[in-house]
Design an enzyme around this catalytic site. Structure first.
Site, PDB file in Angstrom:
ATOM      1  N   LEU B  58       0.840  -1.201   0.000  1.00 49.78           N
ATOM      2  CA  LEU B  58       0.000   0.000   0.000  1.00 49.78           C
ATOM      3  C   LEU B  58       0.875   1.251   0.000  1.00 49.78           C
ATOM      4  O   LEU B  58       1.067   1.876   1.054  1.00 49.78           O
ATOM      5  CB  LEU B  58      -0.903  -0.042   1.236  1.00 49.78           C
ATOM      6  CG  LEU B  58      -2.241   0.678   1.171  1.00 49.78           C
ATOM      7  CD1 LEU B  58      -3.036   0.471   2.433  1.00 49.78           C
ATOM      8  CD2 LEU B  58      -2.139   2.108   0.779  1.00 49.78           C
ATOM      9  N   GLU B  60       1.785   4.327  -2.953  1.00 49.22           N
ATOM     10  CA  GLU B  60       1.695   4.763  -4.347  1.00 49.22           C
ATOM     11  C   GLU B  60       3.034   5.199  -4.922  1.00 49.22           C
ATOM     12  O   GLU B  60       3.315   4.989  -6.104  1.00 49.22           O
ATOM     13  CB  GLU B  60       0.667   5.891  -4.488  1.00 49.22           C
ATOM     14  CG  GLU B  60      -0.781   5.434  -4.348  1.00 49.22           C
ATOM     15  CD  GLU B  60      -1.209   5.161  -2.914  1.00 49.22           C
ATOM     16  OE1 GLU B  60      -0.446   5.488  -1.987  1.00 49.22           O
ATOM     17  OE2 GLU B  60      -2.314   4.604  -2.711  1.00 49.22           O
ATOM     18  N   GLN B  82      -5.689   3.526  -6.993  1.00 52.23           N
ATOM     19  CA  GLN B  82      -7.019   3.026  -6.623  1.00 52.23           C
ATOM     20  C   GLN B  82      -8.127   4.057  -6.789  1.00 52.23           C
ATOM     21  O   GLN B  82      -9.212   3.728  -7.281  1.00 52.23           O
ATOM     22  CB  GLN B  82      -6.993   2.471  -5.201  1.00 52.23           C
ATOM     23  CG  GLN B  82      -8.185   1.602  -4.893  1.00 52.23           C
ATOM     24  CD  GLN B  82      -7.954   0.737  -3.670  1.00 52.23           C
ATOM     25  OE1 GLN B  82      -8.095   1.191  -2.556  1.00 52.23           O
ATOM     26  NE2 GLN B  82      -7.567  -0.507  -3.893  1.00 52.23           N
ATOM     27  N   PHE B  83      -7.854   5.276  -6.387  1.00 51.34           N
ATOM     28  CA  PHE B  83      -8.795   6.389  -6.590  1.00 51.34           C
ATOM     29  C   PHE B  83      -7.971   7.636  -6.907  1.00 51.34           C
ATOM     30  O   PHE B  83      -6.828   7.771  -6.456  1.00 51.34           O
ATOM     31  CB  PHE B  83      -9.614   6.680  -5.322  1.00 51.34           C
ATOM     32  CG  PHE B  83     -10.847   5.839  -5.148  1.00 51.34           C
ATOM     33  CD1 PHE B  83     -12.090   6.293  -5.577  1.00 51.34           C
ATOM     34  CD2 PHE B  83     -10.778   4.601  -4.532  1.00 51.34           C
ATOM     35  CE1 PHE B  83     -13.226   5.524  -5.404  1.00 51.34           C
ATOM     36  CE2 PHE B  83     -11.916   3.829  -4.357  1.00 51.34           C
ATOM     37  CZ  PHE B  83     -13.153   4.296  -4.793  1.00 51.34           C
ATOM     38  N   HIS B 129     -12.118  10.683  -2.890  1.00 51.23           N
ATOM     39  CA  HIS B 129     -12.577   9.672  -3.846  1.00 51.23           C
ATOM     40  C   HIS B 129     -13.266  10.289  -5.051  1.00 51.23           C
ATOM     41  O   HIS B 129     -13.907   9.575  -5.821  1.00 51.23           O
ATOM     42  CB  HIS B 129     -13.536   8.692  -3.167  1.00 51.23           C
ATOM     43  CG  HIS B 129     -12.889   7.794  -2.155  1.00 51.23           C
ATOM     44  ND1 HIS B 129     -12.434   8.238  -0.950  1.00 51.23           N
ATOM     45  CD2 HIS B 129     -12.613   6.459  -2.168  1.00 51.23           C
ATOM     46  CE1 HIS B 129     -11.922   7.228  -0.261  1.00 51.23           C
ATOM     47  NE2 HIS B 129     -12.015   6.144  -0.977  1.00 51.23           N
TER      48      HIS B 129
HETATM   49  C1  TPP Z   1      -3.021   6.904  -0.020  1.00 54.45           C
HETATM   50  C2  TPP Z   1      -4.132   5.925  -0.101  1.00 54.45           C
HETATM   51  N1  TPP Z   1      -4.051   4.891  -0.951  1.00 54.45           N
HETATM   52  C3  TPP Z   1      -5.048   4.020  -1.077  1.00 54.45           C
HETATM   53  C4  TPP Z   1      -6.180   4.134  -0.325  1.00 54.45           C
HETATM   54  C5  TPP Z   1      -7.336   3.133  -0.524  1.00 54.45           C
HETATM   55  N2  TPP Z   1      -7.498   2.312   0.668  1.00 54.45           N
HETATM   56  C6  TPP Z   1      -8.383   2.635   1.620  1.00 54.45           C
HETATM   57  S1  TPP Z   1      -8.291   1.609   2.918  1.00 54.45           S
HETATM   58  C7  TPP Z   1      -7.087   0.688   2.198  1.00 54.45           C
HETATM   59  C8  TPP Z   1      -6.512  -0.471   2.931  1.00 54.45           C
HETATM   60  C9  TPP Z   1      -5.971  -0.064   4.250  1.00 54.45           C
HETATM   61  O1  TPP Z   1      -5.495  -1.179   4.942  1.00 54.45           O
HETATM   62  P1  TPP Z   1      -4.963  -1.049   6.427  1.00 54.45           P
HETATM   63  O2  TPP Z   1      -3.946   0.039   6.507  1.00 54.45           O
HETATM   64  O3  TPP Z   1      -4.531  -2.397   6.845  1.00 54.45           O
HETATM   65  O4  TPP Z   1      -6.205  -0.577   7.289  1.00 54.45           O
HETATM   66  P2  TPP Z   1      -7.588  -1.326   7.493  1.00 54.45           P
HETATM   67  O5  TPP Z   1      -8.483  -0.888   6.388  1.00 54.45           O
HETATM   68  O6  TPP Z   1      -7.324  -2.783   7.486  1.00 54.45           O
HETATM   69  O7  TPP Z   1      -8.086  -0.832   8.792  1.00 54.45           O
HETATM   70  C10 TPP Z   1      -6.776   1.184   0.951  1.00 54.45           C
HETATM   71  C11 TPP Z   1      -5.781   0.610   0.034  1.00 54.45           C
HETATM   72  C12 TPP Z   1      -6.256   5.235   0.550  1.00 54.45           C
HETATM   73  N3  TPP Z   1      -7.318   5.462   1.318  1.00 54.45           N
HETATM   74  N4  TPP Z   1      -5.223   6.103   0.648  1.00 54.45           N
END
Ligand code: TPP
Ligand code: TPP
Ligand code: MG
Ligand code: MG
Lengths: 373, 335, 373, 335
Positions: B58, B60, B82-83, B129
């Site tokens: 995760l 970018e 992703q968005f 988003h």
């Molecule tokens: C910079 C960024 N990239 C991608 C996303 C999309 N996104 C939202 S939640 C998520 C997963 C997050 O996983 P984690 O850090 O384990 O937290 P959890 O949702 O499991 O609480 C992603 C990829 C985002 N919100 N922000």
């Protein structure tokens, strides 16, 4: 659950917490982690490393001189870091690929740079001083840490290709604070990518001592990402060579990334635009002069009785030759014509830019007409 | 011809590009097992395996930065952000590396990277988003910027973007992912219109409405409504935002003399500003009225319940059309 | 130099590599690192934690229901993570300040959220669901990892102010890959900032298992930055409470940052827009149901003979009341008027935006006239 | 009045702001012991100590992100980005946090952060050291953007930026750091012109040249040269790029009817596009010729030896002036 961490108390202690094969006095000591990697290094090989370091120091001095004489816009000296750069780069295979930062003069030297390659970028003629494919080295990178991700991506490609190659990236102690360098470790570990991280901890990021970035050994960072690491004496060319062989062997064996922190010192200014007297504590430079990587190998060869006047003379000749060619190439460089600013922005035609190029060409042509008229 | 949603057309474009060239690899968050949060990459992991459809950590900057390294190695990476609002952590890698490496090396290193961005608002989403960041990339030399508005274009332009030796930032209107259209899946790429061309999607004579992405549907609706009142609008889908196809645009403007440029993104230094400045430079004496912008306001994207007061709609386009058609009101804003 | 690293072999083993006070069967076990921090926790306090977790689960279920009924645009359930959120947040002092991500319903509950606070943002009425000053909690953060730097900056401010406060930041396992989270650790360590990092490792980042981010315990990351860390059973509310007290005590004592990895599980979907059946291995959810944090504390209280029907009834009443109020607040929300989109973009007047506001007001007024005409 | 270089004026502005308000703290790379690579913060560490003049780790996102946290805590952080090209790693924190937190919280959280950026080219520097990224920030709602062109303005505007409750991206033309000018160090801020106002730095009647930053000197030289040929140019220093002071700009355009907008930044969706689109909207019937742009090309910043072919100079401005004054050549670009 918490790995053991060794705080750096001061640079003296800092220096003792390293893997080493040659003491500052040039004595060869045993090191179970490194010894296996230097079995084949005989006196001739050591002399080769010495020659490289001496030539490199000469190239570096020529760079500084050219800048002082107004021939280069800037130069980033690597004096003091010769052992780190030569030791690690000489352990590479030709097929490996390097992603350096901006101070890796020694690395591009070891990769076969031609004389003009050292100066083309610093003179402001080109964005990249050398042909990446020719040297197996990406262009020098100025954005701190950005190249580490490139190396990891390249290594992911190596893995997909099933190739027996390694990507290597060089960066400084300051760079370890950048998000990119940490993300690079994450990706490298996740994909088990054949990449070697070489952090040249030269104790300074411009005016900031390494303690601003980390009060703990930088080598301790990598294991938290699942990457084995080694902290090596960066002024011990033999140890650097051995450490790099260890890391390359690890990566080539399909075991994934490895991390080397080479503890060294930048003896010159950050760049020719810098004034280290504003921040360097008194006596620090002097203390490090005592640990000069070139002197150390000389002492070692002396101890072996393997340093010859003939080799020294040959080396000097070679150094002078390279410096001379470098200067000649530099002075002989011809700046590209004005419209070259539009070249290679894109690989394929771009109507917007073509229009601008045409407009600018017409504008320039106007001057010629004026002159003619 | 096959009827596909825009989302499925993109998926088909990816599949086709991956079949055609095994140096095409996909990177992104959740693009593998899940098929992406919009399911654009659905099925591709099964067909091409985890070395070509890569679920990434995760991060970018890490995604784009490793794509750069893959490009160095001769791959053609296709990155999914992703968005829209999550592209900013990668901004440095995009602006300072992806956009500049070809220039830096005078073409010795190519960056055939496609950065796909599910894009823009109107879907009632949470903050970050619904962003329209295209102007940042249009302002960045070294990038190409494409925005699609229908399934056929999506299929064609995505394959062209991947085939291009230049980096392309590729905007996909989320709002239209489920919109259907006819797609010729077998049309050879070689026969397709070049990626940089705009398209007159509706011919007209009284004024030109220029837009791109999801706003094209809105513009076409506006043209329908205007037609009911006897006003003939020409609608141009820019399709490529860098370069902009000013030949097509200027030809229209010279005919109609009246221009409205519409987009969701905010206004200051946006794409509409660029288009209007260029039109004014190129067609000044043909202009019968000041070209007008219909854009999002210069505000952060508002909470979902208020987004309809941010997004240009049919009425706001028609209001601008009224103004470009009526010289009296032209400089009302100056009061 | 390389810290010892324990690879996670599988989630079962993963789970045994944690600090714990209550076994999954609810038995209290000794733990020398944690015991000192729960000396004062009596049965009444345990019942309080149970009540919190039950109420939280009810709030969470209500959020899901409201979303399903079209009253919310989205909801990010925290079912399964109640022990982590309640345990850590209940250890805070009121003066501490929290920088959460988007899933911390339990944290804002523990900080005194009012019923509307849970839904205001998810309904799309406001950018922030609650008043940060009122709860001592920053707005929910959607950009992964961004808030961790805010917490560190806030903690730098605490230190400058000489205050006895701690900044706390919550983030997920996925977030640990972001540059920002790593930079936050760098800054926190460099400035010895009183900040506690709480990583809720719920095993998933949307569809990606934690192994994509790290194949090594996340808690092992922090020590490389010079930050002590603890890996705690995130479904053991007592252990979470104790771990947080450990971390807070460390930070409050001027010893700088601390890091907690709470190993837990997201039992629901990532958000109401997600379909976990596409990626969740069969049986995994069932296995984690056996480790339900609420059931564990109930069993423990049973064992102590301290769980009363009366308390259960009171808790149920409270949960129903909060859920009812939350629903009522949600349904009663009145969307701000159109021109509110221009409110508070700036703190001070901005001529460009004022012009746009005026233009848009005039445009809207035009409709009223049309209607009138 | 004191004669100061622009660099020293900025230093004086920082010192003054720090003395006036002890919540002002500075963060940046090398700003302490070294006083910054341009020595703007020289002496401040000695006066205010390491808790207010903070040498940070080498991480721009970290610098801006911690500044956000300090702002949450009631501080007024002033961030130094070492060079223009190094702001991109902080882009996400600037665009998604600094710019949006006030809106997100409806004013409950303020972001009085000043982001100082040594800026633009013409100094023969290496790559990434000569960028003009201002349009990115102008396009970002929630930010204010200021660019200074002389020591007096630098001293005033920097103090205003720090005193502002809004985030300000503050551009300092490196090329002018050593240029001298008179500064009234004791002028009360309350009496100063508001930060958002443009200034007519040279009145004229035939055409209006609009610019900002180091290009103002070039524009003034162009005006001198034009005067020699009997052409009277009005030169406007925008000073604030968001908001742009369109009252001042439009008043001038209505008088001259002819406009040239000049900046170093590249052209597509740049500030000049914005200014021209707005002028055209607001002053269409006053325009006697198409407003023209004189900008950097849409190329990555070229190597130092070629930068003079990228940067607009006196001649390029005069060339555009010639064109706006001569209707015949107006649409030459359309050929
Ligand atoms: C910079 C960024 N990239 C991608 C996303 C999309 N996104 C939202 S939640 C998520 C997963 C997050 O996983 P984690 O850090 O384990 O937290 P959890 O949702 O499991 O609480 C992603 C990829 C985002 N919100 N922000
Ligand atoms: C993203 C970015 N920020 C800032 C700079 C300015 N800068 C150039 S070198 C340098 C210090 C680098 O220190 P280190 O990583 O230790 O490498 P060294 O120079 O010591 O070899 C800085 C801050 C930069 N080039 N890129
Ligand atoms: Mg260094
Ligand atoms: Mg998670």
């Amino acid at each position: 659950m918490s790995p053991q961490i060794t705080p750096i108390a001061d640079t003296e202690q800092d220096l003792s917490l390293v893997e080493r094969l040659l003491t500052p006095e040039g004595r060869r000591i045993a090191n179970p982690r490194l010894d296996p990697f230097v079995q084949d290094i005989d006196a001739a090989a050591l002399r080769g490393l010495l020659r490289d370091m001496v030539v490199l120091r000469r190239i570096d001095a020529e760079g500084v001189a050219l800048q002082r004489q107004g021939q280069l816009g800037l130069w980033a000296p690597c004096q003091g870091q010769e052992a780190t750069q030569i030791g690690t780069a000489r352990a590479l295979e030709q097929r490996d690929f390097v992603f350096p930062s901006y101070r890796e003069t020694g690395v591009i030297y070891a990769r076969g740079a031609r004389p003009g390659d050292y100066v083309r970028m610093w003179r402001g003629e080109e964005g990249a001083g050398h042909d990446p494919a020719a040297l197996g080295v990406a262009p020098l990178q100025i954005i701190i840490g950005a190249q580490t991700l490139h190396a990891v991506g390249y290594a992911m490609g190596i893995r997909h290709d099933g190739a027996d190659e390694v990507a290597v990236t060089y960066f400084g102690d300051g760079a370890t604070s950048q998000g990119d360098v940490n993300e690079a470790m994450v990706f490298a570990a996740s994909y088990n990518a054949p990449v070697v991280f070489v952090c040249q901890n030269n104790h300074w990021a411009i005016s900031e001592p390494v303690a601003v970035q980390s009060q703990f050994p930088i080598a301790g960072r990598a294991p938290g990402f699942g990457i084995p690491s080694m902290r090596v004496d960066g002024n011990d060319v033999l140890a650097c060579f051995a450490a790099m062989r260890w890391a390359l062997a690890h990566a080539r064996a399909g075991k994934g990334p490895a991390f080397i922190e080479a503890v060294t010192y930048r003896m010159g200014p950050h760049t020719t635009a810098d004034d280290p007297t504003r921040y360097r504590p008194e006596g620090e430079l002097e203390a490090w002069r005592q640990r000069d990587p070139i002197a150390r190998l000389e002492k070692h060869l002396d101890e072996l009785g393997e340093r010859s006047a003939e080799h020294a003379a040959e080396t000097q000749t070679e150094a002078d030759r390279v410096a001379r060619e470098m200067r000649a190439e530099c002075l002989g460089m011809v700046t590209r014509p004005p419209l070259a600013v539009f070249d290679a922005v894109y690989a394929e035609p771009h109507t917007g830019l073509e229009r601008q190029r045409a407009d600018y060409a017409a504008y320039l042509a106007g001057f010629d007409e004026e002159v003619v008229a | 011809m096959t009827e596909l949603t825009l989302g499925k057309a993109l998926g088909a474009g990816l599949r086709r590009a991956m079949r055609d060239d095994d140096r095409v690899v996909l990177l992104g968050e959740d693009i593998g097992r899940l098929g992406g949060v919009f399911r654009i990459t659905d099925g591709l992991l099964d067909e091409f395996g985890p070395t070509r459809v890569i679920d990434t950590p995760l991060a970018e900057s890490g995604i784009v930065g490793t794509a750069v390294g893959l490009a160095f190695r001769g791959y053609r990476p296709v990155v999914e952000i992703q968005f829209d609002g999550f592209v900013y952590p990668a901004f440095d890698q995009i602006v300072a590396q992806v956009a500049k490496l070809h220039y830096r090396t005078q073409g010795r290193v190519r960056m055939p990277i496609t950065i796909r961005i599910p894009w823009a608002g109107g879907i009632g989403a949470a903050e970050h988003h619904s962003e329209s960041p295209e102007a940042y990339f249009v302002h960045t030399a070294g990038l190409r910027v494409v925005a699609v508005s229908n399934p056929a274009d999506a299929y064609r332009a995505l394959r062209q973007a991947i085939a291009s030796d230049d980096p392309v930032v590729f905007f996909e209107p989320k709002r239209l992912y489920h919109h259907k259209g006819e797609v010729d899946l077998d049309a050879p790429l070689a026969d397709a219109l070049p990626m940089g061309l705009a398209q007159v999607v509706r011919p007209g004579t009284d004024a030109t409405v220029i837009s791109y992405g999801a706003m094209i549907s809105t513009a076409l609706q506006a043209a329908d409504a205007a037609a009911d009142e006897g006003v003939s609008l020409e609608v141009i889908d820019l399709r490529s935002l860098s370069p902009v196809d000013y030949d097509t645009v200027a030809a229209s403007v010279r005919r109609t003399g009246r221009v409205v440029v519409a987009h969701e993104a905010s206004r200051e230094a946006g794409v509409a500003a660029e288009v209007i400045a260029s039109i004014t430079e190129q067609c000044f004496e043909y202009l019968e009225a000041a070209p007008l912008r219909v854009t999002g306001h210069d505000i952060p994207y508002p909470p979902a319940k208020l987004e309809k007061h941010h997004l240009p709609d049919l009425d706001r386009i028609l209001d601008a059309v009224d103004r470009v058609l009526d010289r009296r009101n032209l400089t009302g804003a100056e009061a």
